[in-house]
Design an enzyme around this catalytic site. Structure first.
Site, mmCIF file in Angstrom:
data_model
loop_
_atom_site.group_PDB
_atom_site.id
_atom_site.type_symbol
_atom_site.label_atom_id
_atom_site.label_comp_id
_atom_site.label_asym_id
_atom_site.label_seq_id
_atom_site.Cartn_x
_atom_site.Cartn_y
_atom_site.Cartn_z
ATOM 1 N N SER A 149 0.693 -1.233 0.024
ATOM 2 C CA SER A 149 0.046 0.012 -0.009
ATOM 3 C C SER A 149 0.833 1.247 -0.006
ATOM 4 C CB SER A 149 -0.944 0.104 1.111
ATOM 5 O OG SER A 149 -1.546 1.309 1.504
ATOM 6 N N TYR A 162 -1.794 -0.656 10.290
ATOM 7 C CA TYR A 162 -2.027 -0.797 9.005
ATOM 8 C C TYR A 162 -0.732 -0.528 8.242
ATOM 9 C CZ TYR A 162 -3.752 -1.138 4.096
ATOM 10 O OH TYR A 162 -3.745 -1.346 2.697
HETATM 11 P P1 NAP Z 1 -11.286 -6.383 -0.283
HETATM 12 O O1 NAP Z 1 -12.298 -5.783 -1.461
HETATM 13 O O2 NAP Z 1 -11.951 -6.186 1.052
HETATM 14 O O3 NAP Z 1 -11.184 -7.863 -0.635
HETATM 15 C C1 NAP Z 1 -10.604 -8.501 0.192
HETATM 16 C C2 NAP Z 1 -10.395 -10.133 -0.109
HETATM 17 O O4 NAP Z 1 -9.476 -10.720 0.756
HETATM 18 C C3 NAP Z 1 -11.524 -10.903 -0.385
HETATM 19 O O5 NAP Z 1 -11.213 -11.876 -1.351
HETATM 20 C C4 NAP Z 1 -11.569 -11.479 1.025
HETATM 21 O O6 NAP Z 1 -12.375 -12.666 1.147
HETATM 22 C C5 NAP Z 1 -10.211 -11.660 1.393
HETATM 23 N N1 NAP Z 1 -9.909 -11.716 2.756
HETATM 24 C C6 NAP Z 1 -9.999 -10.607 3.664
HETATM 25 N N2 NAP Z 1 -9.780 -11.064 4.886
HETATM 26 C C7 NAP Z 1 -9.391 -12.263 4.894
HETATM 27 C C8 NAP Z 1 -8.771 -13.178 5.627
HETATM 28 N N3 NAP Z 1 -8.446 -13.053 6.796
HETATM 29 N N4 NAP Z 1 -8.308 -14.771 5.269
HETATM 30 C C9 NAP Z 1 -8.453 -14.876 3.806
HETATM 31 N N5 NAP Z 1 -8.784 -14.053 2.986
HETATM 32 C C10 NAP Z 1 -9.230 -12.830 3.324
HETATM 33 O O7 NAP Z 1 -9.864 -5.861 -0.613
HETATM 34 P P2 NAP Z 1 -9.136 -4.822 -1.363
HETATM 35 O O8 NAP Z 1 -9.518 -3.496 -1.149
HETATM 36 O O9 NAP Z 1 -9.486 -5.409 -2.890
HETATM 37 O O10 NAP Z 1 -7.746 -5.034 -1.058
HETATM 38 C C11 NAP Z 1 -6.872 -6.074 -1.268
HETATM 39 C C12 NAP Z 1 -5.396 -5.793 -0.915
HETATM 40 O O11 NAP Z 1 -4.950 -4.270 -1.296
HETATM 41 C C13 NAP Z 1 -5.385 -5.812 0.463
HETATM 42 O O12 NAP Z 1 -3.856 -6.289 0.740
HETATM 43 C C14 NAP Z 1 -5.057 -4.248 0.842
HETATM 44 O O13 NAP Z 1 -4.520 -3.885 2.033
HETATM 45 C C15 NAP Z 1 -4.556 -3.656 -0.382
HETATM 46 N N6 NAP Z 1 -4.892 -2.180 -0.588
HETATM 47 C C16 NAP Z 1 -6.066 -1.795 -1.044
HETATM 48 C C17 NAP Z 1 -6.031 -0.550 -1.022
HETATM 49 C C18 NAP Z 1 -7.647 -0.155 -1.373
HETATM 50 O O14 NAP Z 1 -7.763 1.280 -1.282
HETATM 51 N N7 NAP Z 1 -8.664 -0.771 -1.612
HETATM 52 C C19 NAP Z 1 -5.139 0.365 -1.007
HETATM 53 C C20 NAP Z 1 -3.918 0.173 -0.860
HETATM 54 C C21 NAP Z 1 -3.663 -1.389 -0.788
HETATM 55 P P3 NAP Z 1 -13.975 -12.652 1.422
HETATM 56 O O15 NAP Z 1 -14.547 -12.260 0.112
HETATM 57 O O16 NAP Z 1 -14.350 -14.255 1.613
HETATM 58 O O17 NAP Z 1 -14.234 -11.917 2.364
#
Ligand code: NAP
Length: 257
Positions: A149, A162
């Site tokens: 991130s 985080y």
């Molecule tokens: P998201 O939409 O919340 O999706 C999360 C995914 O991870 C889902 O497939 C979820 O499965 C799975 N997951 C969550 N908790 C888990 C756990 N404890 N064990 C196994 N699987 C788990 O997240 P996202 O926004 O796409 O983020 C993905 C990555 O990008 C993360 O590492 C996040 O820190 C990083 N990131 C995101 C952003 C942003 O703005 N969105 C910015 C910077 C970095 P379920 O569907 O079954 O819950």
């Protein structure tokens, strides 16, 4: 379909059922990889991604694999081994994408030890042991891509633990690159900025003011979409990125320039 540049490759994408992970799974499958995507609990979403990929002519399967508890990485790989041979005789993996992660908001006064442990268990410990176990299956010339991130590199006191998890992940990336280079395996982090996923839905979606503010933080003047990140991951996964390792690739649309 894409260019099929990942034909004959197998990819693991953790958290591939929603958000950024879903876009990564779809893109790697469009590039020809057999994609094994994992999810925690939302089976419907995972099934939908597998079906979407199948309709688009790609190959994918989904594994339920909650992360954040001791032994989770070993369970994930056991399930992976059992299922992948149906699709790729011989098994093994070429691309590991550690994408699953959780965001927890708490400044230092509000941070609890439980909250700290939880976010480190999912965002840091799980990738460490997924790679440790995965190295038994990862072929020479493979790829490790950690979804970090932009928060790793700037002060965000309202999500203090985080940011620390993502800094830790980036240091892990460095060490992997150094130790696995002799096998032709690259390790890189991708650092998204604000992306329109469920994580940000509560404050971002349907709130024009919040969206305008979020867009203004990026030099490119909009909120990022999951495929903006997935395309960068696809590059790192490809042969074209063979000479890039140990780096954090910024995918924030030029935030904080
Ligand atoms: P998201 O939409 O919340 O999706 C999360 C995914 O991870 C889902 O497939 C979820 O499965 C799975 N997951 C969550 N908790 C888990 C756990 N404890 N064990 C196994 N699987 C788990 O997240 P996202 O926004 O796409 O983020 C993905 C990555 O990008 C993360 O590492 C996040 O820190 C990083 N990131 C995101 C952003 C942003 O703005 N969105 C910015 C910077 C970095 P379920 O569907 O079954 O819950």
């Amino acid at each position: 379909m894409g260019t099929q540049r990942l034909q004959d490759k197998t990819a693991l994408v953790t958290g591939g059922s929603r958000g950024i992970g879903r876009a990564i799974a779809e893109r790697l499958a469009a590039d020809g990889a057999l994609v094994v995507l994992t999810y925690a609990s939302d089976e419907t979403a995972a099934r939908e991604v597998v079906e979407r990929i199948g309709k688009d002519g790609g190959r994918a399967l989904a594994l339920r694999a909650g992360l954040g508890r001791h032994g989770d990485a070993a369970h994930l790989w056991e399930a992976f081994d059992a299922r992948v041979v149906e699709h790729a005789p011989g098994g093994g993996v070429d691309i590991i994408v550690n994408n699953a992660g959780i965001a927890r908001s708490a400044d230092l006064p509000a941070l609890t030890e439980e909250g700290f442990d939880e976010v480190f268990a999912v965002n840091v410990r799980a990738p460490f042991f997924i790679v440790q176990e995965g190295l038994k299956r990862l072929r020479d010339g493979g790829r490790i891509i950690n979804v970090s991130s932009g928060a790793a590199h700037l002060a965000m006191p309202e999500a203090i633990a985080y940011g620390a998890t993502k800094s830790a992940l980036d240091n892990f990336t460095l060490n992997l690159a150094k130790s696995l280079g002799p096998r032709g395996i690259t390790a890189n982090s991708v650092a998204p900025g604000i992306i329109d996923t469920d994580v940000n839905a509560g404050w971002l979606r349907g709130n024009a003011q919040a969206e305008a503010h979020a867009a203004s933080l990026a030099a490119l003047g909009r909120v990022g979409q999951p495929h903006d990140v997935a395309d960068v991951v696809a590059f790192l996964a490809s042969h074209d990125a063979r000479w890039v390792t140990g780096r954090v690739i910024d995918a924030t649309g030029g935030s904080g320039l």
